[in-house]
Scaffold this motif. Structure first.
Motif, PDB file in Angstrom:
ATOM      1  N   PRO A 168       0.815  -1.220   0.000  1.00  0.00           N
ATOM      2  CA  PRO A 168       0.000   0.000   0.000  1.00  0.00           C
ATOM      3  C   PRO A 168       0.847   1.269   0.000  1.00  0.00           C
ATOM      4  CG  PRO A 168      -0.695  -1.533   1.731  1.00  0.00           C
ATOM      5  CD  PRO A 168       0.589  -2.067   1.180  1.00  0.00           C
ATOM      6  N   ASP A 169       0.244   2.354  -0.527  1.00  0.00           N
ATOM      7  CA  ASP A 169       0.893   3.667  -0.417  1.00  0.00           C
ATOM      8  C   ASP A 169       1.089   3.955   1.067  1.00  0.00           C
ATOM      9  OD1 ASP A 169       0.760   3.992  -3.093  1.00  0.00           O
ATOM     10  OD2 ASP A 169      -1.030   5.261  -3.068  1.00  0.00           O
ATOM     11  N   GLY A 170       2.145   4.680   1.389  1.00  0.00           N
ATOM     12  CA  GLY A 170       2.358   5.002   2.797  1.00  0.00           C
ATOM     13  C   GLY A 170       3.207   3.976   3.530  1.00  0.00           C
ATOM     14  N   TRP A 171       3.639   2.954   2.811  1.00  0.00           N
ATOM     15  CA  TRP A 171       4.607   2.026   3.387  1.00  0.00           C
ATOM     16  C   TRP A 171       5.968   2.328   2.766  1.00  0.00           C
ATOM     17  CZ3 TRP A 171       2.889  -3.801   3.809  1.00  0.00           C
ATOM     18  CH2 TRP A 171       1.670  -3.883   4.496  1.00  0.00           C
ATOM     19  N   SER A 172       7.009   2.237   3.606  1.00  0.00           N
ATOM     20  CA  SER A 172       8.362   2.483   3.127  1.00  0.00           C
ATOM     21  C   SER A 172       9.205   1.243   3.420  1.00  0.00           C
ATOM     22  CB  SER A 172       8.880   3.717   3.875  1.00  0.00           C
ATOM     23  OG  SER A 172      10.258   3.800   3.774  1.00  0.00           O
ATOM     24  N   LEU A 173      10.079   0.886   2.485  1.00  0.00           N
ATOM     25  CA  LEU A 173      10.939  -0.287   2.726  1.00  0.00           C
ATOM     26  C   LEU A 173      12.001   0.064   3.746  1.00  0.00           C
ATOM     27  CD1 LEU A 173      11.701  -3.229   1.872  1.00  0.00           C
ATOM     28  CD2 LEU A 173      13.378  -2.181   0.328  1.00  0.00           C
ATOM     29  N   THR A 174      12.069  -0.685   4.840  1.00  0.00           N
ATOM     30  CA  THR A 174      13.110  -0.450   5.856  1.00  0.00           C
ATOM     31  C   THR A 174      14.241  -1.465   5.710  1.00  0.00           C
ATOM     32  OG1 THR A 174      11.447   0.444   7.350  1.00  0.00           O
ATOM     33  CG2 THR A 174      13.546  -0.217   8.340  1.00  0.00           C
ATOM     34  N   GLY A 175      13.908  -2.709   5.503  1.00  0.00           N
ATOM     35  CA  GLY A 175      14.972  -3.704   5.358  1.00  0.00           C
ATOM     36  C   GLY A 175      14.491  -4.908   4.570  1.00  0.00           C
ATOM     37  N   TYR A 176      15.367  -5.418   3.714  1.00  0.00           N
ATOM     38  CA  TYR A 176      15.063  -6.648   2.966  1.00  0.00           C
ATOM     39  C   TYR A 176      16.026  -7.710   3.477  1.00  0.00           C
ATOM     40  CZ  TYR A 176      13.333  -9.519  -0.829  1.00  0.00           C
ATOM     41  OH  TYR A 176      12.711 -10.522  -1.554  1.00  0.00           O
ATOM     42  N   LEU A 177      15.477  -8.812   3.979  1.00  0.00           N
ATOM     43  CA  LEU A 177      16.307  -9.792   4.685  1.00  0.00           C
ATOM     44  C   LEU A 177      16.292 -11.155   4.002  1.00  0.00           C
ATOM     45  CD1 LEU A 177      15.086  -9.070   8.318  1.00  0.00           C
ATOM     46  CD2 LEU A 177      16.937  -7.953   7.087  1.00  0.00           C
ATOM     47  N   CYS A 178      17.467 -11.787   3.991  1.00  0.00           N
ATOM     48  CA  CYS A 178      17.586 -13.178   3.575  1.00  0.00           C
ATOM     49  C   CYS A 178      17.765 -14.018   4.834  1.00  0.00           C
ATOM     50  CB  CYS A 178      18.820 -13.372   2.703  1.00  0.00           C
ATOM     51  SG  CYS A 178      18.720 -12.546   1.125  1.00  0.00           S
TER      52      CYS A 178
END
Ligand SMILES: Cc1cc2nc3c(=O)[nH]c(=O)nc-3n(C[C@H](O)[C@H](O)[C@H](O)COP(=O)(O)O)c2cc1C
Length: 207
Positions: A168-178
């Motif tokens: 959704p709009d209003g979400w920001s990516l903080t971390g992408y984890l493996c």
């Protein structure tokens, strides 16, 4: 509950062996371990108790492939800032285990959640993102306690990740984890071992 020396020793082992993992075995993480990690994340602190993290497990091969392509592009772009010698060394670093890791988790922050009712974030709205970072770090430690390695991938175009995952709009990516079982056991940061950036001690100053 009063904690004793055995708890402190266990915590110290977890801290020492947490490390950022980029070399994974492809075997899956047991469902009960994933359940335990979900529970652990919910113990994280957050500003105003807002719990603004929104987690998406990226399991669909086409979506994972899009993230891998996103990383390859961002990483090639990032390499351009180095001169020839440093660039060859940068290119030799392994900076993500996206292809091998059995689990990908994208941690987003909802930037205007009703939860928390604004408490604690009027002068420093970035506290919402910081809260998501505490959730990620909680996951990182809990995962290690289950012998699962975590690698944080930040060399990504965050808007493209949001778009491809349809958040959704209003979400920001903080971390992408493996996440996955580490292919090798090491308690030394990889960038230190690769002589890219040695560990330095940041002294505390008493003012
Ligand atoms: C916010 C954040 C973003 C990071 N992004 C990446 C990344 O994109 N690729 C990578 O290889 N490591 C990444 N790392 C891992 C760091 O390189 C690693 O934490 C650091 O070198 C120290 O090693 P250690 O975590 O093993 O102690 C990231 C770590 C943090 C905290």
């Amino acid at each position: 509950m009063k904690l004793d020396a055995s708890h402190r020793a266990a915590l110290n082992d977890i801290l020492q062996w947490r490390r950022d993992v980029r070399h994974f075995r492809p075997d899956p993480i047991a469902p009960e371990v994933m359940d335990a990690l979900r529970v652990a994340v919910d113990f994280a602190p957050s500003v105003g108790n807002a719990r603004p993290w929104r987690v998406r497990e990226v399991a669909t091969p086409a979506l994972r492939e899009a993230v891998i392509e996103n990383f390859a592009k961002a990483n090639a772009e990032a390499a351009k800032m180095y001169d020839d010698e440093a660039r060859a060394r940068y290119d030799a670093l392994k900076l993500a285990g996206l292809r091998e890791a059995p689990v990908h988790l994208a941690f987003f922050t909802e930037l205007a959640p009703a939860e928390g009712r604004g408490l604690g974030r009027q002068t420093m709205p970035e506290m919402l993102q910081y809260s998501t970072v505490t959730a990620i770090h909680t996951l990182w430690l809990a995962a290690r306690a289950h012998n699962i390695g975590v690698g944080w991938v930040s060399i990504l175009d965050p808007d493209a990740v949001c778009s491809v995952l349809g958040v959704p709009d209003g979400w920001s990516l903080t971390g992408y984890l493996c996440l996955g079982h580490a292919a090798q056991a090491d308690d030394t940061p990889l960038l230190h071992r690769a002589e890219w950036q040695e560990n330095t001690y940041a002294p505390w100053q008493i003012l």
